[in-house]
Structure formats: structure tokens, C-alpha cells
Design a protein around this motif. Structure first.
Motif, PDB file in Angstrom:
ATOM      1  N   UNK A 122      10.965   1.952   3.176  1.00 54.96           N
ATOM      2  CA  UNK A 122      11.850   3.087   3.439  1.00 54.96           C
ATOM      3  C   UNK A 122      11.657   3.645   4.844  1.00 54.96           C
ATOM      4  N   UNK A 123      10.407   3.754   5.284  1.00 58.27           N
ATOM      5  CA  UNK A 123      10.153   4.370   6.590  1.00 58.27           C
ATOM      6  C   UNK A 123      10.045   3.341   7.721  1.00 58.27           C
ATOM      7  N   UNK A 124      10.135   2.060   7.367  1.00 55.94           N
ATOM      8  CA  UNK A 124      10.221   1.049   8.411  1.00 55.94           C
ATOM      9  C   UNK A 124       8.931   0.352   8.772  1.00 55.94           C
ATOM     10  N   UNK A 125       7.838   0.668   8.092  1.00 56.31           N
ATOM     11  CA  UNK A 125       6.575  -0.011   8.410  1.00 56.31           C
ATOM     12  C   UNK A 125       6.693  -1.503   8.108  1.00 56.31           C
ATOM     13  N   UNK A 126       7.459  -1.831   7.078  1.00 55.06           N
ATOM     14  CA  UNK A 126       7.643  -3.241   6.740  1.00 55.06           C
ATOM     15  C   UNK A 126       8.291  -3.998   7.889  1.00 55.06           C
TER      16      UNK A 126
END
Length: 203
Positions: free
Chosen positions: A54-58
């Protein structure tokens, strides 16, 4: 939420992986109630991956080869540690009456660790969840969180079934030391193979 999401999620969840293998091992070695605790830990491990997506760490894991490799090999090392734990005295599949019982906290910790160190899960959720967010939805983040919660609930339910099936065979297996030795080796080998598969995983 669509039926496509439910069907796809069920297929992903029902295919045995590290979490299912761990839950079945605990069910066989410790019984049904501990397997529920193990399943809960494995389910909790999904939270960081959903948050990461969701927050883009992936996305960082997806684009940074170094970050992906570091997390991946930490996961491989832990899976090999779990394989060792299946074989050693007092391990997850040690059913001796005098064995030291693992606390619920340890069962949950191990369940979380074996899945949270798999970077492929974060990348999976990054590409999986957004596909089922309708165009123009007022809060995409909330919608992805809802889908993630449904995925977790499905995971917990399926893993409980795996644990129940394993614990149902416990009395038969425990009363036969040779079968128990074979099962310990089988689960240890499964964790080694899962570790090898993770090691060969590309971004």
C-alpha cells in the motif's frame, strides 16, 4: 470485491507453502490448539506485506536488486533454521512427553518470521491487490486494506483446516516412532526445498 478476487485468493491460499507447512508441522507435533496459534502467526505475517504494497515499500524490493536479495537470503536462512528445528531434539515435531513446550509467543513469532522474510509476497501484493480496486473508488487505500483483510481471513481459515487435518493424524503417527522419524525428515526436507525455491526466486 468480485468473485474473481475470492477465487484467485483461495487458489493462492490453498496451495501449500511455508505457512501451511509450518502449521501442519505444529498440528502434527503439538496438536490442534497450538496449530491454531501457529496459523494465527502465519496470518499476522501478511500484514507487513499488505502495508508494504500500500505504501510502496514493495516497489523498492521490486526495483532494488540488493534490497530484494538481502531480505530473500534472510528468509532462506530462517527456513533452513526451521528445517533444523524439525529434526533436533525438542523441535516442533518432538512429541516426547518430557519435551519442552514452546510458548504461544514463540509459535506466533516463528509463524510471522517464516513468511515476513519472503520479499516475493510484498511484490505479489503490490501487483495483486491493485487489480481488484475499481477505477474511481473514493479511497483506494481503504479498499486495498479491506481486500487484504479478506485475504488474511481466508488464509487463517484454510490454515486452521490444515492444522486440524494434521492433528487428526497425530495419535496414529505418535504411536509409531518410525513414522514419526519419517515425518520429521519429510517436514525438514520440505523447509529445505522451500528455502531453495526462495533462493532461486527472481524479482
Amino acid at each position: 470485491m468480485t468473485w474473481e478476487f475470492l477465487v484467485t485468493s483461495f487458489i493462492v491460499v490453498v496451495i501449500p507453502g511455508t505457512g501451511a507447512t509450518y502449521t501442519m508441522a505444529i498440528g502434527l507435533g503439538r496438536g490442534f490448539l497450538p496449530s491454531i496459534v501457529a496459523a494465527f502467526g502465519c496470518t499476522l505475517s501478511i500484514v507487513p506485506h499488505i502495508v508494504a504494497s500500500i505504501i510502496g515499500i514493495a516497489a523498492i524490493l521490486h526495483t532494488s536488486a540488493l534490497a530484494f536479495q538481502i531480505v530473500k537470503y534472510l528468509g532462506v536462512a530462517y527456513l533452513l533454521y526451521m528445517a533444523y528445528g524439525m529434526l533436533r531434539e525438542g523441535g516442533a515435531l518432538d512429541v516426547s512427553p518430557r519435551r519442552h513446550k514452546a510458548s504461544n509467543a514463540k509459535l506466533i513469532r516463528d509463524g510471522i518470521t517464516i513468511n515476513v522474510l519472503n520479499p516475493k509476497l510484498s511484490v505479489f501484493f503490490l501487483s495483486f491487490l491493485p487489480q481488484f480496486v475499481p477505477v474511481g473508488v473514493s479511497s483506494p487505500t481503504l479498499h486495498m486494506s479491506l481486500l487484504g483483510g479478506i485475504f488474511m481471513a481466508m488464509t487463517f481459515a484454510v490454515f486452521i483446516i490444515y492444522g486440524a487435518l494434521a492433528s487428526a493424524a497425530r495419535d496414529y503417527v505418535v504411536s509409531r516412532p518410525k513414522i514419526m522419524t519419517w515425518m520429521r525428515r519429510t517436514f525438514a526436507s520440505a523447509f529445505v526445498l522451500l528455502g531453495a525455491r526462495l533462493a532461486l526466486t527472481e524479482r
